[in-house]
Scaffold this motif. Structure first.
Motif, PDB file in Angstrom:
ATOM      1  N   GLY A 192     -19.659 -34.838  73.219  1.00 48.23           N
ATOM      2  CA  GLY A 192     -20.234 -34.622  74.287  1.00 48.23           C
ATOM      3  C   GLY A 192     -19.979 -34.864  75.272  1.00 48.23           C
ATOM      4  O   GLY A 192     -20.188 -34.464  76.676  1.00 48.23           O
ATOM      5  N   GLY A 193     -18.735 -35.527  75.208  1.00 49.27           N
ATOM      6  CA  GLY A 193     -17.417 -35.783  76.124  1.00 49.27           C
ATOM      7  C   GLY A 193     -17.337 -34.503  76.536  1.00 49.27           C
ATOM      8  O   GLY A 193     -16.308 -34.001  77.960  1.00 49.27           O
ATOM      9  N   GLN A 194     -16.778 -33.209  75.190  1.00 47.28           N
ATOM     10  CA  GLN A 194     -15.797 -32.270  75.640  1.00 47.28           C
ATOM     11  C   GLN A 194     -16.852 -31.178  76.177  1.00 47.28           C
ATOM     12  O   GLN A 194     -16.668 -29.944  76.396  1.00 47.28           O
ATOM     13  CB  GLN A 194     -15.685 -32.007  74.874  1.00 47.28           C
ATOM     14  CG  GLN A 194     -15.015 -32.990  73.831  1.00 47.28           C
ATOM     15  CD  GLN A 194     -13.057 -32.375  74.468  1.00 47.28           C
ATOM     16  OE1 GLN A 194     -12.848 -31.511  75.449  1.00 47.28           O
ATOM     17  NE2 GLN A 194     -12.402 -33.313  74.618  1.00 47.28           N
ATOM     18  N   GLY A 195     -18.365 -31.304  76.458  1.00 44.35           N
ATOM     19  CA  GLY A 195     -19.213 -30.828  76.776  1.00 44.35           C
ATOM     20  C   GLY A 195     -19.805 -29.223  75.551  1.00 44.35           C
ATOM     21  O   GLY A 195     -20.105 -28.600  76.031  1.00 44.35           O
ATOM     22  N   ILE A 196     -19.442 -29.842  74.596  1.00 41.30           N
ATOM     23  CA  ILE A 196     -19.701 -28.698  73.114  1.00 41.30           C
ATOM     24  C   ILE A 196     -21.168 -29.112  72.423  1.00 41.30           C
ATOM     25  O   ILE A 196     -21.190 -30.081  72.744  1.00 41.30           O
ATOM     26  CB  ILE A 196     -18.158 -28.857  72.216  1.00 41.30           C
ATOM     27  CG1 ILE A 196     -16.901 -28.655  73.052  1.00 41.30           C
ATOM     28  CG2 ILE A 196     -18.657 -28.109  70.812  1.00 41.30           C
ATOM     29  CD1 ILE A 196     -16.043 -29.300  72.576  1.00 41.30           C
ATOM     30  N   ASN A 197     -21.604 -27.874  72.188  1.00 39.99           N
ATOM     31  CA  ASN A 197     -22.732 -28.273  71.578  1.00 39.99           C
ATOM     32  C   ASN A 197     -22.714 -28.949  70.205  1.00 39.99           C
ATOM     33  O   ASN A 197     -21.479 -29.038  69.824  1.00 39.99           O
ATOM     34  CB  ASN A 197     -22.808 -27.243  71.071  1.00 39.99           C
ATOM     35  CG  ASN A 197     -23.678 -26.026  72.086  1.00 39.99           C
ATOM     36  OD1 ASN A 197     -24.301 -26.770  73.287  1.00 39.99           O
ATOM     37  ND2 ASN A 197     -23.438 -24.696  72.463  1.00 39.99           N
ATOM     38  N   TYR A 198     -23.798 -29.428  69.691  1.00 42.79           N
ATOM     39  CA  TYR A 198     -23.666 -31.009  68.181  1.00 42.79           C
ATOM     40  C   TYR A 198     -24.399 -30.207  67.509  1.00 42.79           C
ATOM     41  O   TYR A 198     -25.836 -29.647  67.658  1.00 42.79           O
ATOM     42  CB  TYR A 198     -24.540 -32.173  69.076  1.00 42.79           C
ATOM     43  CG  TYR A 198     -23.879 -33.604  68.036  1.00 42.79           C
ATOM     44  CD1 TYR A 198     -22.891 -33.244  67.376  1.00 42.79           C
ATOM     45  CD2 TYR A 198     -24.702 -34.233  67.971  1.00 42.79           C
ATOM     46  CE1 TYR A 198     -22.406 -33.992  65.898  1.00 42.79           C
ATOM     47  CE2 TYR A 198     -24.801 -35.023  66.980  1.00 42.79           C
ATOM     48  CZ  TYR A 198     -23.395 -35.530  65.980  1.00 42.79           C
ATOM     49  OH  TYR A 198     -23.668 -35.807  65.178  1.00 42.79           O
ATOM     50  N   LEU A 199     -23.494 -29.788  65.802  1.00 42.66           N
ATOM     51  CA  LEU A 199     -24.621 -29.681  64.965  1.00 42.66           C
ATOM     52  C   LEU A 199     -24.569 -30.713  63.767  1.00 42.66           C
ATOM     53  O   LEU A 199     -23.772 -31.863  64.017  1.00 42.66           O
ATOM     54  CB  LEU A 199     -23.994 -28.857  63.869  1.00 42.66           C
ATOM     55  CG  LEU A 199     -24.227 -26.946  64.615  1.00 42.66           C
ATOM     56  CD1 LEU A 199     -22.811 -26.615  63.947  1.00 42.66           C
ATOM     57  CD2 LEU A 199     -25.316 -26.890  64.453  1.00 42.66           C
ATOM     58  N   THR A 200     -25.357 -30.840  63.412  1.00 43.82           N
ATOM     59  CA  THR A 200     -25.942 -32.311  62.659  1.00 43.82           C
ATOM     60  C   THR A 200     -26.002 -31.629  60.986  1.00 43.82           C
ATOM     61  O   THR A 200     -26.138 -30.217  61.357  1.00 43.82           O
ATOM     62  CB  THR A 200     -27.510 -33.169  62.605  1.00 43.82           C
ATOM     63  OG1 THR A 200     -28.154 -32.469  62.437  1.00 43.82           O
ATOM     64  CG2 THR A 200     -27.395 -33.592  64.764  1.00 43.82           C
ATOM     65  N   SER A 201     -26.006 -31.750  59.482  1.00 41.00           N
ATOM     66  CA  SER A 201     -26.452 -31.872  58.900  1.00 41.00           C
ATOM     67  C   SER A 201     -27.597 -32.792  57.809  1.00 41.00           C
ATOM     68  O   SER A 201     -27.390 -33.737  58.815  1.00 41.00           O
ATOM     69  CB  SER A 201     -25.459 -31.875  59.002  1.00 41.00           C
ATOM     70  OG  SER A 201     -24.390 -32.452  57.549  1.00 41.00           O
TER      71      SER A 201
END
Length: 349
Positions: A192-201
């Protein structure tokens, strides 16, 4: 964020792409056929797992290059490429090439950390530097810089008949914004801090989480905590940007059109994996989600009650590792024609 009556915006699925060691082409061709069928069914995305030294896809970028030439619309993702075995510079070149070939449809998902079973092959992978390699998130930062077009070389110009660039070539504008990161709560905050999208598994770590209350609720509650942590970190670091994308990953097997034999097979698969969902596993205290198996109306009801599902508007349902092409085609067809509509999703054609 879907609750009963609210539509799911995007639906995709994740596959490992198994093959017979004596005929690896067959397994890869099966994966490509499944991807083609997914586009015809209207899925938003398809994602490939990455497996090294196993009989599964070891080079998802190469397979997606082939898929890019057999599809026209569907998004193509990796979930995830472990960067410990990659050179970020070379990977950036490959990712950008496939993104250009696909017309801007690539969604590269990555992770970091010491590679699985690293001690078994580290001297072959990094003969001179195996004990000095940096497996931290710095590898992701380097990859992100390369995808954004940050300078790599101090030289730009022409030497003889050859022209050199300061940045990775080809450069594909927008690709960096489609980078995803997969991981647990600390990774969610970092992404989130980097502004990258996030994948959960379908696996979380229970460290630092409350395990009181009803056992079946533990996984969904912890996964929801990770998603909330990501969104809070993203909003704090990038208040002027649109929210980052979050995709939930669970094993979901609709049985609407399954044969009696397939239903028995799927039920046995779920039962064989159920014990690991009841308590944290191993030194990292990993907790696995139970597999969702049943008709689509039942699955939709269960998903709408899932705390983590309520926090996302897109999913990448995981296909089981060991099934065959007939099973996969039945499952994704039921996802597109039965489960998706039950979740308010609309196929894209």
């Amino acid at each position: 964020m879907p609750r009963a009556g609210e539509p799911l915006a995007r639906m995709g699925f994740l596959t490992i792409g198994l093959f017979d060691e004596s005929n690896p082409a067959g397994g890869h061709e099966t994966t490509l056929r499944v991807i083609e069928t997914a586009e015809q069914l209207g899925f938003d995305s398809v994602w490939l797992r990455c497996r090294h030294l196993q009989h599964g896809i070891s080079s998802p970028v190469a397979v997606l290059a082939a898929a890019s030439q057999r599809t026209r619309r569907i998004e193509l993702g990796t979930a995830v490429i472990p960067l410990g075995l990659e050179n970020p510079f070379r990977l950036a070149e490959d990712l950008a090439t496939v993104d250009v070939l696909s017309g801007g449809r690539l969604n590269p998902g990555v992770s970091v950390g010491t590679p699985m079973r690293y001690d078994d092959f580290k001297t072959r992978l990094y003969p001179d530097t195996y004990d000095a390699e940096d497996f931290s998130k710095e590898r992701v930062v380097r990859l992100l810089d390369f995808l954004r077009g940050e300078p790599v070389s101090d030289f730009e110009g022409t030497v003889g008949i050859e022209t050199f660039s300061r940045r990775v070539q080809p450069h594909s504008p927008g690709l960096a914004d489609r980078l995803w990161y997969g991981g647990m709560k600390d990774s969610a905050v970092w992404a989130g801090g980097q502004g990258i999208n996030y994948l959960t598994s379908s696996v979380v770590t229970t460290d630092g989480s409350d395990l009181s209350g009803t056992e079946p609720d533990h996984f969904a509650r912890i996964q929801a905590e990770h998603i909330d942590a990501y969104r809070d970190a993203y909003a704090a670091a990038h208040p002027d940007r649109a929210p980052g994308r979050v995709s939930q990953g669970l094993v979901v097997i609709p049985t609407d059109s399954a044969t009696a034999g397939q239903k028995a097979k799927y039920a046995a698969y779920r039962e064989g994996r159920l014990a690991r969902t009841r308590a944290p596993q191993g030194p990292r205290h990993m907790l696995f989600s139970a597999d969702y198996v049943g008709d689509s109306a039942e699955l939709a009801e269960q998903l709408y009650a899932d705390a983590a599902f309520q926090r996302v508007d897109e999913v990448a349902f995981a296909l089981p590792f060991t099934f065959d092409e007939t099973d996969y085609l039945q499952i994704i067809t039921d996802m597109a024609t039965e489960l998706g509509p039950a979740l308010g999703w609309t196929p894209k054609h």
